[in-house]
Design an enzyme around this catalytic site. Sequence first.
Site, PDB file in Angstrom:
ATOM      1  N   GLY A 179      28.492 -44.016 -36.382  1.00  0.00           N
ATOM      2  CA  GLY A 179      29.724 -43.430 -35.852  1.00  0.00           C
ATOM      3  C   GLY A 179      30.328 -42.535 -36.922  1.00  0.00           C
ATOM      4  O   GLY A 179      31.468 -42.707 -37.329  1.00  0.00           O
TER       5      GLY A 179
ATOM      6  N   LEU B 125      27.781 -40.515 -31.361  1.00  0.00           N
ATOM      7  CA  LEU B 125      27.562 -40.532 -29.921  1.00  0.00           C
ATOM      8  C   LEU B 125      28.030 -39.248 -29.232  1.00  0.00           C
ATOM      9  O   LEU B 125      27.429 -38.783 -28.281  1.00  0.00           O
ATOM     10  CB  LEU B 125      28.299 -41.750 -29.337  1.00  0.00           C
ATOM     11  CG  LEU B 125      28.105 -42.080 -27.873  1.00  0.00           C
ATOM     12  CD1 LEU B 125      26.638 -42.276 -27.543  1.00  0.00           C
ATOM     13  CD2 LEU B 125      28.881 -43.335 -27.520  1.00  0.00           C
TER      14      LEU B 125
ATOM     15  N   ASN C 140      23.225 -43.360 -29.407  1.00  0.00           N
ATOM     16  CA  ASN C 140      24.066 -44.532 -29.240  1.00  0.00           C
ATOM     17  C   ASN C 140      23.546 -45.611 -30.179  1.00  0.00           C
ATOM     18  O   ASN C 140      22.526 -46.234 -29.912  1.00  0.00           O
ATOM     19  CB  ASN C 140      24.007 -44.998 -27.786  1.00  0.00           C
ATOM     20  CG  ASN C 140      24.933 -46.174 -27.538  1.00  0.00           C
ATOM     21  OD1 ASN C 140      25.434 -46.797 -28.468  1.00  0.00           O
ATOM     22  ND2 ASN C 140      25.154 -46.466 -26.277  1.00  0.00           N
ATOM     23  N   SER C 141      24.265 -45.796 -31.256  1.00  0.00           N
ATOM     24  CA  SER C 141      23.772 -46.726 -32.277  1.00  0.00           C
ATOM     25  C   SER C 141      23.727 -48.155 -31.758  1.00  0.00           C
ATOM     26  O   SER C 141      23.033 -48.987 -32.305  1.00  0.00           O
ATOM     27  CB  SER C 141      24.669 -46.666 -33.504  1.00  0.00           C
ATOM     28  OG  SER C 141      25.941 -47.171 -33.161  1.00  0.00           O
TER      29      SER C 141
ATOM     30  N   ASP D  64      35.886 -47.301 -33.389  1.00  0.00           N
ATOM     31  CA  ASP D  64      36.844 -47.377 -32.289  1.00  0.00           C
ATOM     32  C   ASP D  64      37.263 -48.838 -32.086  1.00  0.00           C
ATOM     33  O   ASP D  64      36.412 -49.728 -32.050  1.00  0.00           O
ATOM     34  CB  ASP D  64      36.205 -46.840 -31.004  1.00  0.00           C
ATOM     35  CG  ASP D  64      35.817 -45.369 -31.150  1.00  0.00           C
ATOM     36  OD1 ASP D  64      36.496 -44.662 -31.934  1.00  0.00           O
ATOM     37  OD2 ASP D  64      34.862 -44.926 -30.496  1.00  0.00           O
TER      38      ASP D  64
ATOM     39  N   GLU E 287      37.360 -38.218 -42.410  1.00  0.00           N
ATOM     40  CA  GLU E 287      38.504 -37.584 -41.777  1.00  0.00           C
ATOM     41  C   GLU E 287      39.495 -38.639 -41.293  1.00  0.00           C
ATOM     42  O   GLU E 287      40.707 -38.512 -41.440  1.00  0.00           O
ATOM     43  CB  GLU E 287      38.027 -36.724 -40.612  1.00  0.00           C
ATOM     44  CG  GLU E 287      37.256 -35.478 -41.018  1.00  0.00           C
ATOM     45  CD  GLU E 287      35.952 -35.727 -41.770  1.00  0.00           C
ATOM     46  OE1 GLU E 287      35.335 -36.792 -41.564  1.00  0.00           O
ATOM     47  OE2 GLU E 287      35.567 -34.867 -42.578  1.00  0.00           O
ATOM     48  N   GLU E 288      38.943 -39.697 -40.711  1.00  0.00           N
ATOM     49  CA  GLU E 288      39.781 -40.761 -40.194  1.00  0.00           C
ATOM     50  C   GLU E 288      40.503 -41.464 -41.353  1.00  0.00           C
ATOM     51  O   GLU E 288      41.697 -41.739 -41.283  1.00  0.00           O
ATOM     52  CB  GLU E 288      38.896 -41.752 -39.425  1.00  0.00           C
ATOM     53  CG  GLU E 288      39.594 -42.584 -38.389  1.00  0.00           C
ATOM     54  CD  GLU E 288      40.270 -41.785 -37.309  1.00  0.00           C
ATOM     55  OE1 GLU E 288      39.769 -40.716 -36.914  1.00  0.00           O
ATOM     56  OE2 GLU E 288      41.343 -42.243 -36.858  1.00  0.00           O
TER      57      GLU E 288
HETATM   58  C1  LIG Z   1      37.290 -43.278 -34.943  1.00  0.00           C
HETATM   59  S1  LIG Z   1      35.806 -42.403 -35.230  1.00  0.00           S
HETATM   60  C2  LIG Z   1      35.526 -42.582 -36.989  1.00  0.00           C
HETATM   61  C3  LIG Z   1      34.616 -41.539 -37.506  1.00  0.00           C
HETATM   62  C4  LIG Z   1      34.279 -41.579 -38.978  1.00  0.00           C
HETATM   63  N1  LIG Z   1      33.513 -42.758 -39.329  1.00  0.00           N
HETATM   64  C5  LIG Z   1      35.527 -41.473 -39.813  1.00  0.00           C
HETATM   65  O1  LIG Z   1      35.852 -42.457 -40.481  1.00  0.00           O
HETATM   66  O2  LIG Z   1      36.175 -40.431 -39.798  1.00  0.00           O
HETATM   67  C6  LIG Z   1      34.537 -43.388 -34.518  1.00  0.00           C
HETATM   68  C7  LIG Z   1      33.324 -42.577 -34.188  1.00  0.00           C
HETATM   69  O3  LIG Z   1      32.272 -43.422 -33.738  1.00  0.00           O
HETATM   70  C8  LIG Z   1      31.600 -42.776 -32.692  1.00  0.00           C
HETATM   71  N2  LIG Z   1      30.930 -43.802 -31.895  1.00  0.00           N
HETATM   72  C9  LIG Z   1      31.507 -44.714 -31.077  1.00  0.00           C
HETATM   73  N3  LIG Z   1      30.582 -45.493 -30.505  1.00  0.00           N
HETATM   74  C10 LIG Z   1      29.385 -45.063 -30.980  1.00  0.00           C
HETATM   75  C11 LIG Z   1      28.042 -45.456 -30.728  1.00  0.00           C
HETATM   76  N4  LIG Z   1      27.772 -46.447 -29.890  1.00  0.00           N
HETATM   77  N5  LIG Z   1      27.052 -44.796 -31.363  1.00  0.00           N
HETATM   78  C12 LIG Z   1      27.332 -43.779 -32.204  1.00  0.00           C
HETATM   79  N6  LIG Z   1      28.582 -43.364 -32.471  1.00  0.00           N
HETATM   80  C13 LIG Z   1      29.595 -43.991 -31.858  1.00  0.00           C
HETATM   81  C14 LIG Z   1      32.674 -42.061 -31.948  1.00  0.00           C
HETATM   82  O4  LIG Z   1      32.160 -41.001 -31.167  1.00  0.00           O
HETATM   83  C15 LIG Z   1      33.563 -41.592 -33.071  1.00  0.00           C
HETATM   84  O5  LIG Z   1      33.220 -40.322 -33.515  1.00  0.00           O
END
Ligand SMILES: C[S@@+](CC[C@H](N)C(=O)[O-])C[C@H]1O[C@@H](n2cnc3c(N)ncnc32)[C@H](O)[C@@H]1O
Lengths: 384, 355
Positions: free
Chosen positions: B175, B199, B231-232, B254, B330-331
Site C-alpha cells: 500500500g 491497489l 491487491n496485496s 486504511d 506523504e501520509e
Molecule cells: C492511507 S494510504 C497510505 C499510503 C502510504 N503508505 C503512505 O504512508 O503515504 C493506504 C494505501 O494503501 C493502498 N491499499 C489499500 N488496500 C490495498 C491492497 N489490498 N493492496 C495494495 N494496496 C492497497 C491504498 O490504495 C492506499 O494508497
Amino acid sequence: MEEAAAGMEEGEQSQEAEVSPALIAVHPLGKSVVVAVGSELRAYDLDGDKAISLSDNSSGPSHSEDIKAIGFGAKGKLFASAGNDKLVKVWATDSWNCMRTVCSEKRVSAVAISPDGLFVSFADKFGVVYILSLDEKGAEASADKKAVPLLGHYCSIITSLEFSPDGQFIASADRDFKIRITVFPKRPLSGAHEIQSFCLGHTDFVLCLAFICSSDGCQAFLLSGGGDSTVRLWDFMSGSLLDTCEVGLKVVSIGGHFVPTSLGMSSTADHLWMVMGASNLPSHGSSLPLACVKVISPLQKIKLDEEHSNLTVLDDEEVPGGQKLLEKLQGRLNVAEDHEALEVAAEALKTAMRNLLVKRQYSVANRELRKKIRNDRKIKQQHQ
Amino acid sequence: MCIPSHEKYGTERYGEPRPKPRFLVGNLEVANPGQFLFSLRLLLAVSLVPAPSPAVRRHSFPRLRAAPSVDTAASSRRSWWPQKEQQRYIQRSKVGPLLKSDRQMASNGHKSHLPRKRFYRARAHSNPLSDSHFPIPISPSDVDYSQHFPAFFPVDRDGTDGNLSIRKIHFADIGCGFGGLLVNLSTMFPDTLMIGMELRDKVTEYVKERILALRAANPGLYENISVVRTNSMKYIPNYFEKGQLSKMFFLFPDPHFKEKNHRRRVISLHLLDEYAYALQVGGLIYTITDVEELGDWMKSCLENHPLFEAVSESELKADPVVKLLTSATEEGQKVARNGGQTYQAIYRRVVQEEE
Ligand SMILES: C[S@@+](CC[C@H](N)C(=O)[O-])C[C@H]1O[C@@H](n2cnc3c(N)ncnc32)[C@H](O)[C@@H]1O
C-alpha cells in the site's frame, strides 16, 4: 452486498436456482458407497448388501439445502457431509449415526477429516478454513462447541481441502488459481500459521486436490485439477510443478449423455464409481433429484497411457449390489435411459459451475457501468 | 496421462536427487492406486467446464514475462512497463516537480519532470475484496523484473535468462501510496531491490512516473525501486517466494473502522501467515498508523502470531529505517503537519517455538 466479489454477487442472486452436482464417495475399504444429491444422502452397505438408513443423534438439524462436499476420513471410520445449509455433519460409519452437527456462519464449500480422526475441517465461500475437535474424551466436548478459524485464503472460494496421508499438512485450493500447503500443527485449534508452500501454476480456478503416494509409500505428491483443463503434479514440499497433463482432449467418453459429476473409489481400486446428477433441475419438476450411477471395472486393466481403450462400464446387473443398490443410490432404476434429463443436467451443471468459479470478463465500458451502478446504489443508501 | 518418468525427477530443484516415485497404474505398481485414480475424478469434473477461449485467457491473465515473441504488440501488453513507454514517460516534459524533497534530490541543474500528484487523484479507497482487472503473475518466476530494474539486469543479447534470478527483491512497501518511502529507502539501501504494491491504478501510475522522472534527473540513482499495481491481500504469494523478503512495510494503511469491514484490514492474523511466508527468518515487518484503534489492532495481531516477535527498543533506536516511518511518506508527513500522534509496531519473523 457492496463488498462481495462480482462473481459472488451474481452467485448469490441466482441462489434459489443454484444447481449442484451430485457427489459420490466410496469407503476406503470398499465397505459402503454414499451418493449426495441435493440435500439428500443415500448410502448403501456393500459388505452387508443392503441399503443403509442414516440416523441422527447429534441433536442438530438435518441437511436442508444442497450438499456441496462429502468424504470419508480416518480410514473409513468417519464420514463428513456439508453444504449450502451451513451445516457440517460428521457420521460414524459403523452405525451410520450422525455424531456431530456443526453450524457454520457461511455456506460450506469443502470438508475434510484428519487422518487420525481427531479433527474435522471445513471451508466457506469467503476463504476461511475452520477446524473443530472431534475428540469426545475431553469433558468440555459438547454439541455447542464452536469451530475455530484455522487459516484463510483472502476472500476466495475454497474449492477443495485435503489432509496429506501422514496428517502433517493440509492443502487448500481456491478460485484464485492458488493451492496452499500449510503445516498442520500439533495444536490446530490455535490456528495453522506456517505455510509450507504455495503450488502456483494453474491459470484458472483450482477444482480438486488429491494426495498420492509413490509405491514404496514413503513419498507423497499432490495432484490438482482445474478450470484450465489441466491436471498437475506437484512436489508440495517445495511447491514446484513436476508435470502438467492437458486433459482437454483426453476426456473419456462413457457413452450416451453420461458425464460424471463425481468419482469415487476404495483403496483397493477394483471399481471406479461414478455418479452423474444434479439438484434443482429446472425442467425436472418436483420429483426426485436426478442421480445416475455407473461403475467401471476392473480397473487393473486400465492403461492410462492408452487413452482408456479397454475400459468396461458395467451393466446395471453387474454393478456390485446390483439393482438394490441402484434403486437406493439413484432413487429409481433405468435413469441412464432418460437421455433428456441427463442432457438437461449436463447443461445446467456447466452453467452453474461457470457462474460459481469462472472469473468474469468485463469490457472496460461494462466495468465502468457496473462501478457506476454500485456507486449510485451506495449514494442512494446514504440518502435514505 | 501424467505418469512421471524418472528422468524428470533425477535432478531436484531443491536438494538431493530423489528416488523414483512409481505409481504406474498400468501394471499396478502403485502404493495407493485409489488415490492415483482419484485424478480421474479431477479429470472428469474438469470436463464439465469448458476452458475459456485462448483469447479470453490471454486477456484475463497475461504472462508477465514477455516471451521472446514476434508479436510485439502482445508482448508490450504483457509487461506493464515496456521500455518504449518508459522513454515516452521520460520525454514528456509538461509535468512539473511535485515535492520539495524530490526537487532537492533532483537538483544539479537537471530539469526534473516529476509528475504532479493532483493529476493522479483517485478514489480515496479501492475495494480490496472485488475481483481484479489487472494482470496477475501466475507465480513469482513469471514476473520479468528486468523491466522494473533495467540497471540491475544488463541486457542479455542472446535472449537467455542467464542470471536473472540472482537479483531478487528484498523490501516490499505494501500500500505504498505515492511512494515517498521507496524514494527515501532507495538511496539509503542503493543495492537493495524494493517494490511498492498499490491497489489504485492512478496512484500506481503516478509512482511509476515519479520513479522514472527521478531516474532521468539523477542518472544512476533510483534504479532499485519500482511499483506494481496489485491487491496485496490476495497476490503476495504470486510475487514473492518463500523467505524472499527481509523487510515489509505497512505505513498508514486504511483503517476500515467498522467492525464488519475489519476483514478488509491489511494486517490480520490470517494475512500475517502469508507475510511470514514471504519474509525470511529474522526479517522485519514495520507498521505505523495515526489511528489508535488500528494501531492496537495491528500490534495485537502481531503479538498473537507465533511467527512474529517484538523488536527490542534498543534495536529500534539503532535502526535508521524507523525514523523514516513518520517522515518519509506523504501520509506520514500529513500526520506530522497536523501534529497527530502515531502508533507503530515493528516485529521480527521468528521460527515457531517447539512446544
Ligand atoms: C492511507 S494510504 C497510505 C499510503 C502510504 N503508505 C503512505 O504512508 O503515504 C493506504 C494505501 O494503501 C493502498 N491499499 C489499500 N488496500 C490495498 C491492497 N489490498 N493492496 C495494495 N494496496 C492497497 C491504498 O490504495 C492506499 O494508497
